[in-house]
Write a protein that holds these residues in place. Sequence first.
Motif, PDB file in Angstrom:
ATOM      1  N   VAL A 137     -27.247  -3.100  10.425  1.00  0.00           N
ATOM      2  CA  VAL A 137     -26.290  -2.125   9.913  1.00  0.00           C
ATOM      3  C   VAL A 137     -24.961  -2.764   9.520  1.00  0.00           C
ATOM      4  O   VAL A 137     -24.318  -2.317   8.570  1.00  0.00           O
ATOM      5  CB  VAL A 137     -26.061  -0.935  10.880  1.00  0.00           C
ATOM      6  N   ARG A 179     -25.939  -2.982   5.650  1.00  0.00           N
ATOM      7  CA  ARG A 179     -25.522  -1.632   5.274  1.00  0.00           C
ATOM      8  C   ARG A 179     -24.003  -1.461   5.305  1.00  0.00           C
ATOM      9  O   ARG A 179     -23.499  -0.396   5.009  1.00  0.00           O
ATOM     10  CB  ARG A 179     -26.191  -0.580   6.168  1.00  0.00           C
ATOM     11  N   THR A 200     -30.563   3.920   3.122  1.00  0.00           N
ATOM     12  CA  THR A 200     -29.268   3.343   2.771  1.00  0.00           C
ATOM     13  C   THR A 200     -28.114   4.234   3.219  1.00  0.00           C
ATOM     14  O   THR A 200     -27.002   3.766   3.365  1.00  0.00           O
ATOM     15  CB  THR A 200     -29.165   3.095   1.253  1.00  0.00           C
ATOM     16  N   TRP A 247     -25.866   6.702   5.722  1.00  0.00           N
ATOM     17  CA  TRP A 247     -25.449   6.593   7.121  1.00  0.00           C
ATOM     18  C   TRP A 247     -26.235   7.522   8.029  1.00  0.00           C
ATOM     19  O   TRP A 247     -26.756   7.084   9.062  1.00  0.00           O
ATOM     20  CB  TRP A 247     -23.951   6.912   7.238  1.00  0.00           C
TER      21      TRP A 247
END
Length: 187
Positions: free
Chosen positions: A25, A29, A85, A87
Amino acid sequence: VAMSLLWFIINFASSVGGLFFSLYVVKERGWPPSDFATIAPFGLVGAFVGYMGAGLLSDAIGRRWTVCLFTGLLGALIMTCYASTAWFPIAASFIGLQAMLGIWVVGYTLNSELFPTELRGAANGWCNNLIGRWGVVIAPAVMGYLGKEMGGIGPAATVLAATAWLAIPLVLLMVRETRGQDLTGLA
């Protein structure tokens, strides 16, 4: 043999789902560390619910069906988490992955109940700790290799998520149900 394979799958898939999450993450991300800190308490609640739910469910529908349900969800949640993708789907999948750790409750119960009382501790030791734990050892190496080949943790974890589903035919074909059985006469 079946329980050793099941533990290998549980250990491997759980490692794929959890060991690389924070790196994924943050690096892939773009989450700030504070986002992980935000969802971590919810993950703890998810784990609690998963552990409690696994025990209750295994008594209600049986150990084998609970393993099938949890490993089926484990694979789906890993795929959702590492292929998403946005949150919210990632955060929700992480909480779900924490709940799927309840598979350990069912695995230990099933493993213990399949063997006579005098062998139960040794059986858990052999099946999980000696053989099955190799899933935890091998998963990071496979994830690292595939991550390099595929361009990231997300794609590698998404592909490896399917390993969780290998538990379903294994359990249905090779492991007998122990719920409601008289376990004193096992030989």
